[in-house]
Design an enzyme around this catalytic site. Structure first.
Site, PDB file in Angstrom:
ATOM      1  N   ASP A  11       7.388   6.145   1.607  1.00  0.00           N
ATOM      2  CA  ASP A  11       6.942   5.538   2.620  1.00  0.00           C
ATOM      3  C   ASP A  11       6.086   6.583   3.479  1.00  0.00           C
ATOM      4  O   ASP A  11       6.916   7.456   3.766  1.00  0.00           O
ATOM      5  CB  ASP A  11       7.937   4.937   3.472  1.00  0.00           C
ATOM      6  CG  ASP A  11       8.548   3.495   2.714  1.00  0.00           C
ATOM      7  OD1 ASP A  11       7.792   2.997   1.787  1.00  0.00           O
ATOM      8  OD2 ASP A  11       9.631   3.171   3.068  1.00  0.00           O
ATOM      9  N   ASP A 130       7.393  -8.892   1.267  1.00  0.00           N
ATOM     10  CA  ASP A 130       8.317  -8.638   2.298  1.00  0.00           C
ATOM     11  C   ASP A 130       9.045  -9.916   2.724  1.00  0.00           C
ATOM     12  O   ASP A 130       8.158 -10.706   3.427  1.00  0.00           O
ATOM     13  CB  ASP A 130       7.834  -7.752   3.418  1.00  0.00           C
ATOM     14  CG  ASP A 130       7.167  -6.497   2.898  1.00  0.00           C
ATOM     15  OD1 ASP A 130       7.781  -5.918   1.744  1.00  0.00           O
ATOM     16  OD2 ASP A 130       6.324  -5.916   3.607  1.00  0.00           O
TER      17      ASP A 130
END
Length: 251
Positions: A11, A130
């Site tokens: 990330d 998500d």
């Protein structure tokens, strides 16, 4: 039987690898290139590079960073963050990505999935999904988890499969960074309902959690960050653990 994959995830924010909890409270997790080199040498099956602020801040993934990483790794590289057009996907592929991951842009414009798949093949398109549990429903969120959508997880998973996605990267926002294990209930729901590979994401905190993601969650691949970035476990160790328990992995 196809080997199960272990996939570390970088990330990236402001040129550094970061890790948070429930998509918040980010802390530094090191240099992008150092982590990429480490995972390449650690027998990771693939590597995911997500610019987690690209869509939220309407920025585009930094191509220079992608190019540097692609020059350091010899495993499949998936790149996501701010990919909102076929032209942008083309740029990312030209800078060394093997697959692109789309999330917010795919919800806003589902045909983007089909257009990229038609040009580059379904195997090159990963749709990141998500999800957050609200009541008894798993709701898809966009913009780095900030915005709920009208889609339930299964509904959206079936739709992206129909549109030509080659894989689904399913992240539980409730479990993200908690090290409490994957949400195997939602994982199994999606994995048993689609015929494309599903990557488990969000919550891996032990080697047992990886095992559970494959057995209880029925995932095809396990993505993790915290347990690998901070050297709690190595990928070699994880693969041996899984192999010893009957999971087919590449050693």
């Amino acid at each position: 039987m196809l080997a199960k994959r272990i996939i570390p995830c970088l990330d990236v924010r402001d040129g550094r690898v970061v890790k948070g909890i429930n998509f918040e409270g980010l802390r530094d997790a090191g240099s992008i290139l150092e982590q990429a080199r480490f995972y390449n040498n650690e027998l990771a099956d693939e590597l995911v590079f997500l610019d987690i602020s690209a869509s939220l801040e309407s920025r585009k993934t930094t191509l220079e960073e992608v190019l540097k990483v692609s020059g350091e790794v010899f495993i499949p590289l998936t790149v996501g963050g701010g990919i909102n057009s076929v032209e942008r996907a083309k740029e990312v592929f030209l800078h060394g990505a093997d697959k692109v991951s789309v999330n917010t842009a795919a919800v806003n414009n589902p045909e983007l999935i089909s257009r990229i798949a038609e040009k580059y093949g379904s195997q090159a398109v990963v749709v990141a999904v998500d999800i957050k549990k609200i009541g008894d429903r798993y709701i898809v969120h966009t913009h780095s988890g900030k915005q709920p959508t009208e889609y339930e997880a299964l509904e959206w998973a079936l739709k992206v499969q129909e549109l030509g996605a080659g894989e689904i990267l399913l992240t539980s926002m409730d479990r993200d960074g908690t090290k409490e294990g994957y949400d195997n209930e939602s994982l199994a729901l999606i994995s048993t309902s689609v015929h494309i590979p599903v990557i488990a994401s969000g919550g891996a905190g032990s080697l047992e959690h990886l095992y559970d993601g494959f057995t209880k969650g029925r995932a095809d691949a396990a993505l993790a960050a915290s347990i690998f970035h901070f050297r709690q476990h190595s990928i070699r160790e994880a693969k041996q653990y899984l192999h010893d328990r009957g999971i087919t992995v590449r050693l």
